[in-house]
Enzyme design. Structure first.
Site, PDB file in Angstrom:
ATOM      1  N   GLU A 100       0.877  -1.177   0.000  1.00  0.00           N
ATOM      2  CA  GLU A 100       0.000   0.000   0.000  1.00  0.00           C
ATOM      3  C   GLU A 100       0.909   1.220   0.000  1.00  0.00           C
ATOM      4  O   GLU A 100       1.879   1.289   0.751  1.00  0.00           O
ATOM      5  CB  GLU A 100      -0.917  -0.041   1.246  1.00  0.00           C
ATOM      6  CG  GLU A 100      -1.695   1.222   1.525  1.00  0.00           C
ATOM      7  CD  GLU A 100      -2.609   1.670   0.375  1.00  0.00           C
ATOM      8  OE1 GLU A 100      -3.392   0.874  -0.138  1.00  0.00           O
ATOM      9  OE2 GLU A 100      -2.512   2.868   0.004  1.00  0.00           O
ATOM     10  N   GLY A 110       2.805  -1.128  -5.422  1.00  0.00           N
ATOM     11  CA  GLY A 110       2.372  -2.521  -5.445  1.00  0.00           C
ATOM     12  C   GLY A 110       2.829  -3.287  -6.675  1.00  0.00           C
ATOM     13  O   GLY A 110       3.162  -4.472  -6.583  1.00  0.00           O
ATOM     14  N   ASP A 150      -5.584  -4.549  -7.603  1.00  0.00           N
ATOM     15  CA  ASP A 150      -6.810  -3.746  -7.450  1.00  0.00           C
ATOM     16  C   ASP A 150      -6.451  -2.260  -7.354  1.00  0.00           C
ATOM     17  O   ASP A 150      -6.669  -1.631  -6.319  1.00  0.00           O
ATOM     18  CB  ASP A 150      -7.536  -4.236  -6.180  1.00  0.00           C
ATOM     19  CG  ASP A 150      -8.833  -3.500  -5.927  1.00  0.00           C
ATOM     20  OD1 ASP A 150      -9.431  -2.967  -6.888  1.00  0.00           O
ATOM     21  OD2 ASP A 150      -9.253  -3.461  -4.749  1.00  0.00           O
TER      22      ASP A 150
END
Ligand SMILES: C[S@@+](CC[C@H](N)C(=O)[O-])C[C@H]1O[C@@H](n2cnc3c(N)ncnc32)[C@H](O)[C@@H]1O
Length: 282
Positions: free
Chosen positions: A115, A144, A164
């Site tokens: 993150e 990431g 994501d």
């Protein structure tokens, strides 16, 4: 630019399809005794209070977890998702992808989460410490997609990846393709879940970028399964009219379990989910 905050969207229909897929892939890995490693490239804060001002702003969770939480299902996958969410629902909160994954790990398994946002990474560390055996989960404050390429393959060569991104910048779409391509060169049998938004013409410069992303992933000559949940008309003024997951090297049976889960979700979803689209390519 790190302005995206998942709290505004936590528990919505897009989280439902993404997290069902994530749980389905993890459950399959647990069928064998061998250890595995999970990589979550864009992990978020881990837990989202749904009574917060941000979550309440558009109450997006009403299109997702709110409808799931009190229903009864035949689908094992949907029932598992519901029961994992239920313990956090008691505090009116929604668990994100790293917390869901951490709940399912066995002692021998590992979770590598990344993150980039400084506040979110602090929240994530606290959440994993409070709710899980944090020794199994490793939180990295870094990009990431770069982190993924640097850390694969894991020692056991078994595992899965969730990608994501917020897709705030147009460049993020092709950065995903590049990272998946390099990951597959280093770890050919990686199962990789890529979430993407379906955007109407209102998204202007970003319209069509998700479709191109999926086409480019398919061109990597790997087996893929793509499923999309359409919640609005493409022509509408809503911006995001649905979302999809492209699964690279899909585990055996994931199409059946996801299909059963999404069919049942569509029957109870409010507002009614229009349809599910499947593509199976090799
Ligand atoms: C869609 S949210 C993640 C939600 C989470 N995967 C879940 O399902 O609960 C995207 C996250 O990516 C983070 N982010 C943005 N750019 C990043 C990057 N380059 N590397 C890692 N994280 C990033 C954002 O701060 C945000 O928390």
């Amino acid at each position: 630019m790190l302005s995206y905050k998942h709290i505004f969207h936590a528990g919505n229909h897009a989280d439902v399809i993404k997290h069902l897929c994530w749980l389905g892939v993890i459950s399959y890995l647990k069928n064998k005794d061998k250890p595995f490693t999970l990589f979550d490239t864009h992990a978020g804060a881990g837990l989202y209070p749904l009574d917060s001002e941000q979550a309440q702003m558009n109450s997006e969770f009403k299109t997702g977890i709110s409808t799931v939480i009190h229903a009864t299902f035949a689908s094992d996958l949907l029932t598992q998702y519901q029961s994992l969410c239920a313990s956090y629902w008691d505090d009116y909160s929604y668990p994100g992808s790293p917390l869901l994954a951490a709940n399912l790990l066995r002692l021998k398994d590992k979770l590598q989460v990344m993150e980039l946002h400084p506040n979110e990474v602090t929240n994530l560390k606290n959440t994993l410490k409070q709710f899980t055996d944090s020794k199994k989960a490793h939180v990295h404050h870094r990009d990431g997609l770069e982190g993924l390429v640097a850390m694969v393959p894991p020692p056991s060569k078994r595992g899965a990846v969730l990608i994501d991104p917020p897709y705030e910048r147009k460049e993020e779409y092709q950065a995903v393709v590049k990272s998946v391509s390099t990951t597959l060169r280093k770890w050919r049998n990686a199962q990789i879940i890529i979430w993407y938004p379906l955007l109407s013409d209102r998204a202007k410069g970003k319209t069509g970028l998700s479709e191109r992303l999926v086409d480019d992933i398919v061109k990597l000559k790997c087996e893929t399964l793509t499923v999309e949940l359409i919640v609005d008309q493409k022509s509408s003024d809503t911006g995001m009219y649905g979302s999809g997951v492209c699964i690279v090297n899909p585990s055996w049976g994931i199409d059946k379990s996801l299909s059963e889960a999404l069919d049942e979700f569509c029957q109870i979803a409010t507002p009614a989910v229009n349809r599910i689209q499947w593509y199976n390519r090799q």
